[in-house]
Design a protein around this motif. Structure first.
Motif, short mmCIF file in Angstrom:
data_model
loop_
_atom_site.label_atom_id
_atom_site.label_comp_id
_atom_site.label_asym_id
_atom_site.label_seq_id
_atom_site.Cartn_x
_atom_site.Cartn_y
_atom_site.Cartn_z
N ALA A 1 0.85 -1.19 0.00
CA ALA A 1 0.00 0.00 0.00
C ALA A 1 0.89 1.24 0.00
CB ALA A 1 -0.92 0.01 1.22
N ILE A 2 0.40 2.27 -0.67
CA ILE A 2 1.08 3.56 -0.69
C ILE A 2 0.16 4.59 -0.06
CG2 ILE A 2 2.06 5.40 -2.12
CD1 ILE A 2 3.73 2.91 -2.21
N ILE A 3 0.71 5.39 0.85
CA ILE A 3 -0.03 6.52 1.39
C ILE A 3 0.67 7.79 0.94
CG2 ILE A 3 -0.75 7.74 3.48
CD1 ILE A 3 -0.90 5.05 4.90
N SER A 4 -0.07 8.65 0.25
CA SER A 4 0.47 9.93 -0.21
C SER A 4 -0.04 11.02 0.71
CB SER A 4 0.04 10.20 -1.66
OG SER A 4 0.58 11.44 -2.10
N CYS A 5 0.87 11.62 1.47
CA CYS A 5 0.48 12.68 2.41
C CYS A 5 1.69 13.56 2.72
CB CYS A 5 -0.10 12.09 3.69
SG CYS A 5 1.05 11.08 4.63
N GLY A 6 1.42 14.74 3.25
CA GLY A 6 2.48 15.67 3.59
C GLY A 6 3.00 15.45 5.00
#
Length: 305
Positions: free
Chosen positions: A251-256
């Protein structure tokens, strides 16, 4: 009494200056490695039949690039406006000049903010958007950019399949229904298949939209090797039912980093771990790249590691 011989000042300064220059050069090289992708990984895709899936670090937002061996490109979202220069630089660094399908999952600024810059710097053949509108300035600018590009513009339709090259397909999974008061649930959800491998993207779709999608496609194959976690890892999304259906290995989580929303939420991290899903985050690793040879999926590169 012997007098010590004084060394000329320039004999001291020269080694010091050389040392400073060396440190500067090493620092520049390190920064270049951090912010620029090694494009040799990309160019090899046209030679060895490998597709590359790039999860681009755009801070608190989303942008993913699929690069196929035949030179086709799919860009899913464009991150916030603040990340537009970095996104343009990244796409240029990996050799992108044209984008065959530009998918804007929903009209929130953290997904379409960089879209006008993408239209300005690259040739766009096709755009896919949901049937959702908003009155924000960036949405208007995006519509103007689409019109100026004179490209094909499609409204996302569930079960619509797009064939890309000889071995890739992209199927729209949602939205099943759109909500005027909740643009997250207007998000395009899709399953990209390359050979025997699959990747699922759900934008910011929340539990209600996930459930509608699962109900419509009940009994059909939705499993994937890699799942981009919905809504930046928010607890509004990525239900247990969805994860048990998709059965992802990664899984990939894209966040700052240190974002104001607390993404990803701890319960989602725990839920992924309980399903034995190995998770990578752009706030921790920067740009993350996976490859697929059509049979297996492998982690290629994570710039922050």
């Amino acid at each position: 009494m012997k007098h010590k011989t004084k060394r000329p000042l320039h004999f001291i300064r020269l080694p010091l200056i050389a040392c400073i220059l060396l440190c500067i050069c090493l620092g520049i090289a390190a920064l270049n490695n951090l912010f620029h992708f090694n494009d040799s990984l990309y160019t090899s895709a046209t030679q060895d039949g490998v597709a590359y899936i790039h999860y681009i670090d755009v801070g608190q937002g989303d942008s993913s690039l699929i690069a196929l061996p035949d030179g086709s490109h799919i860009l899913i979202d464009a991150g916030p406006k603040s990340a537009a220069p970095a996104l343009t630089r990244y796409l240029t660094d990996v050799g992108v000049t044209q984008i065959d399908y530009f998918i804007l999952t929903h009209p929130h600024e953290d997904h379409i903010g960089g879209a006008p810059s993408v239209f300005e710097n690259f040739e766009i053949a096709n755009v896919i958007m949901p049937d959702a509108i908003t009155n924000t300035r960036i949405f208007t600018q995006t519509l103007d950019a689409i019109e100026n590009e004179n490209c094909q513009n499609y409204i996302a339709e569930p079960a619509q399949t797009y064939t890309i090259g000889d071995t890739a397909q992209m199927t729209i999974l949602g939205p099943i229904q759109t909500e005027k008061n909740n643009l997250n649930n207007c998000s395009i959800m899709l399953r990209f298949v390359y050979g025997n491998t699959a990747f699922v993207f759900t934008g910011d779709a929340e539990a209600k939209a996930e459930k509608q999608m699962l109900d419509m496609f009940a009994g059909q194959t939705l499993s994937c090797d890699l799942y981009q976690v919905g809504h930046h890892g928010s607890n509004t999304s990525s239900t247990l039912e969805l994860l048990e259906t998709l059965k992802p290995s990664y899984a990939i989580i894209s966040c700052g980093k240190n974002n104001d929303y607390g993404h990803p939420h701890s319960e989602i991290i725990k839920r992924l771990a309980e399903q034995d899903v190995r998770c990578y985050r752009t706030d921790e690793y920067g740009n993350i790249v996976f490859s697929s040879n059509g049979n297996t999926v492998s982690l290629v590169n994570k710039t922050g590691a």
